[in-house]
Scaffold this active site. Structure first.
Site, PDB file in Angstrom:
ATOM      1  N   LYS A 169     -36.972 -30.647 -32.057  1.00  9.45           N
ATOM      2  CA  LYS A 169     -37.505 -29.120 -32.250  1.00  9.45           C
ATOM      3  C   LYS A 169     -36.653 -27.825 -31.653  1.00  9.45           C
ATOM      4  O   LYS A 169     -37.087 -27.831 -30.825  1.00  9.45           O
ATOM      5  CB  LYS A 169     -38.556 -29.617 -32.418  1.00  9.45           C
ATOM      6  CG  LYS A 169     -39.659 -27.481 -33.000  1.00  9.45           C
ATOM      7  CD  LYS A 169     -40.489 -27.443 -31.809  1.00  9.45           C
ATOM      8  CE  LYS A 169     -39.828 -26.311 -30.609  1.00  9.45           C
ATOM      9  NZ  LYS A 169     -39.670 -25.599 -31.599  1.00  9.45           N
ATOM     10  N   GLU A 244     -36.798 -29.650 -18.165  1.00  8.79           N
ATOM     11  CA  GLU A 244     -35.545 -28.968 -17.143  1.00  8.79           C
ATOM     12  C   GLU A 244     -36.121 -27.225 -17.108  1.00  8.79           C
ATOM     13  O   GLU A 244     -36.305 -26.639 -18.949  1.00  8.79           O
ATOM     14  CB  GLU A 244     -34.402 -28.923 -17.986  1.00  8.79           C
ATOM     15  CG  GLU A 244     -33.200 -28.378 -17.377  1.00  8.79           C
ATOM     16  CD  GLU A 244     -32.370 -26.918 -17.374  1.00  8.79           C
ATOM     17  OE1 GLU A 244     -33.864 -25.687 -16.434  1.00  8.79           O
ATOM     18  OE2 GLU A 244     -32.592 -26.171 -18.130  1.00  8.79           O
ATOM     19  N   CYS A 280     -30.830 -20.384 -17.014  1.00  3.01           N
ATOM     20  CA  CYS A 280     -32.621 -20.741 -16.370  1.00  3.01           C
ATOM     21  C   CYS A 280     -31.791 -20.767 -15.299  1.00  3.01           C
ATOM     22  O   CYS A 280     -32.149 -20.303 -13.646  1.00  3.01           O
ATOM     23  CB  CYS A 280     -32.658 -22.062 -16.796  1.00  3.01           C
ATOM     24  SG  CYS A 280     -31.259 -22.551 -17.409  1.00  3.01           S
ATOM     25  N   GLU A 378     -39.412 -15.672 -12.553  1.00  3.25           N
ATOM     26  CA  GLU A 378     -37.842 -15.565 -13.453  1.00  3.25           C
ATOM     27  C   GLU A 378     -38.072 -14.558 -14.669  1.00  3.25           C
ATOM     28  O   GLU A 378     -38.950 -14.539 -15.130  1.00  3.25           O
ATOM     29  CB  GLU A 378     -38.188 -17.422 -14.106  1.00  3.25           C
ATOM     30  CG  GLU A 378     -36.168 -17.350 -14.764  1.00  3.25           C
ATOM     31  CD  GLU A 378     -36.382 -18.481 -14.836  1.00  3.25           C
ATOM     32  OE1 GLU A 378     -35.618 -18.775 -15.465  1.00  3.25           O
ATOM     33  OE2 GLU A 378     -37.546 -19.681 -15.649  1.00  3.25           O
TER      34      GLU A 378
END
Length: 473
Positions: A169, A244, A280, A378
């Protein structure tokens, strides 16, 4: 390429819902494609197909799986121009970065997995037993939008080589490049049901994958909050999970006798500004010695001029737009928050109107305190926080004072840099100008995730151990 079908059980088929998700070009704000809005019916079909294909695929000798992956890689390489074009359109990633990092590097990754596969320790003899590693089973791979090819390759190639079957997906924002991968698997002759593509929203397809009884493992890359949601659903049926997740990575520059910080600044900027900060592992917190603050700030300002913003079609541009209006608004709010919290803008600031594309210029805050929101959250945009430290112990304290632990970097005399790297709580630490190693494990500490991707360790994630006690009579 027909983007209005799903790829299930070796067939291109219409989605069960009859609904579609539009794909927008963030540089122009034009809708240029659409994909099926998959649902639990599509996931069920894919899961049944993958489950049915699993025994024969798992039993296939590794050499034969490798041969098929070699064919896939050859076709994958032949798609390069199409992949560059579609990635620029769906993500807004500039041409040069798209070509080198988004596309060509994925050939390197795929080759690495193929070459390492025969070296994976699938059988280990012990004193009174033998331990075997077998496929986990049907793997649901849920991938993000920021590296639409890279994050897919990191999951599906090792999973397939280790004898698992896959349901992919991709992100609803950047699903189109995955269609070329499906085409490559089909042309390479992979058996029906081994690879399946179901597009859709996370709340529908992602949740259906996480809870489906025939799915044995979920491999997820995305935000920490998203990973927690997926992990909870997957653990309701005790699935294997690999997550992750986010990062707020420190980059520590040690004092230089010649006061020249050109190379480490470039390394930091390449990390936080390229891909418009939507990485990331981006070095989003720059830790500098307090006594060098004025010198480094001047060099930051000068070098930042090289990081031009503009149309991603322009081969000279380094930053394109951010990926969506949602990203544009989120990053803008963080910039506003930084100004409100008392950080000083060294460069950039609030962006112009998004009417002609979601462009945000490189933004650098200085006089940042590590407890500020912009230093802890973040942001996932081209926003750098500059934080001063008194000494090495202070630098370590600042570097580790965050809930994430994905990536870090240290630049300075090698022995000192390595010693500091050992003290930083992160799954990956770059020393000076060291390149990335595809054979190394990738993953984080703390809220940055569970498990590893890349190399042999990333392949082992898609196996489970069985011990046979075979020394008796």
């Amino acid at each position: 390429m027909d983007f209005e079908k799903l790829y299930i059980d070796g067939q291109w088929t219409a989605g069960a819902s009859g609904r579609f998700i539009e794909v927008e070009n963030p540089a122009t704000r034009q809708i240029f494609a659409r994909v099926p809005a998959g649902n639990e019916i599509d996931v069920d079909k894919a899961a049944r197909a993958a489950h049915k294909a699993l025994p024969a695929w798992a039993a296939l000798p590794l050499t034969e799986r490798i041969n098929l992956m070699e064919k896939f890689l050859a076709i994958f390489k032949s798609q390069e121009n199409d992949l560059i074009d579609i990635t620029i359109k769906e993500l807004g990633s500039p041409y040069s970065f798209t070509k080198s990092s988004q596309v060509e590097y994925q050939y390197v990754r795929t080759r690495s997995y193929i070459d390492l596969a025969p070296k994976v320790p699938l059988v280990e003899k012990m004193a009174y037993s033998t331990t075997y590693r077998e496929p986990v089973g049907v793997i649901g791979c849920i991938t993000p939008w920021n590296y639409p090819l890279g994050q897919v390759i990191q999951k599906i190639v090792p999973a397939l080589l280790m004898g698992n079957t896959v349901i992919l997906k991709p992100s609803q924002h950047t699903p189109l490049s995955s269609y070329y991968l499906a085409e490559a698997f089909e042309k390479a002759g992979f058996p029906k049901g081994v690879f399946n593509l179901v597009t859709g929203r996370g709340g529908e397809v992602g949740n259906a994958l996480s809870s489906h009884p025939l799915v044995d493992m979920i491999s997820f890359t995305g935000s920490t909050s998203g990973g927690v949601t997926v992990g909870k659903k997957a653990l309701e049926s005790v699935k294997h999970i690999s997550l992750e997740l986010g990062g707020k990575s420190p980059y520590v520059i040690l004092p230089a006798k010649d006061h020249d910080y050109t190379e480490p600044i470039h390394l930091c900027f390449n990390s936080i500004f390229l891909n418009s900060g939507q990485t990331c592992t981006a070095f989003s917190r720059l830790l500098i010695p307090a006594e060098e603050k004025e010198t480094i700030e001047k060099q930051l300002t000068e070098i930042a001029k090289e990081y031009t913003v503009g149309s991603p079609e322009n081969h000279e541009v380094k930053l394109g737009p951010v990926s969506s209006l949602q990203q544009y608004k989120k990053i803008s709010e963080y910039i506003r928050k930084g100004m409100d919290e008392g950080a000083r803008l060294l460069l950039g600031g609030l962006p112009d109107s998004p009417d002609k594309g979601y462009y945000i210029k490189p933004t650098i805050f200085t006089d940042v305190k590590n407890d500020m929101t912009i230093a802890q959250d973040e942001i996932f945009g081209p926003v750098l926080c500059v934080i001063t430290y008194r000494d090495e112990d202070d630098a370590i304290s600042i570097a580790n004072d965050v809930r994430y632990g994905l990536n870090a970097g240290v630049y300075g005399p090698k022995d000192k840099a390595i010693a500091m790297a050992h003290r930083i709580q992160a799954g990956n630490v770059y020393i000076n100008a060291s390149p990335r190693d595809t054979a190394a494990p990738f993953g984080g500490y703390k809220e940055s995730g569970i498990g590893r991707e890349g190399g042999i360790y990333g392949m082992l994630e898609f196996t489970q151990q069985k011990a046979l006690f075979d020394t008796g009579k």
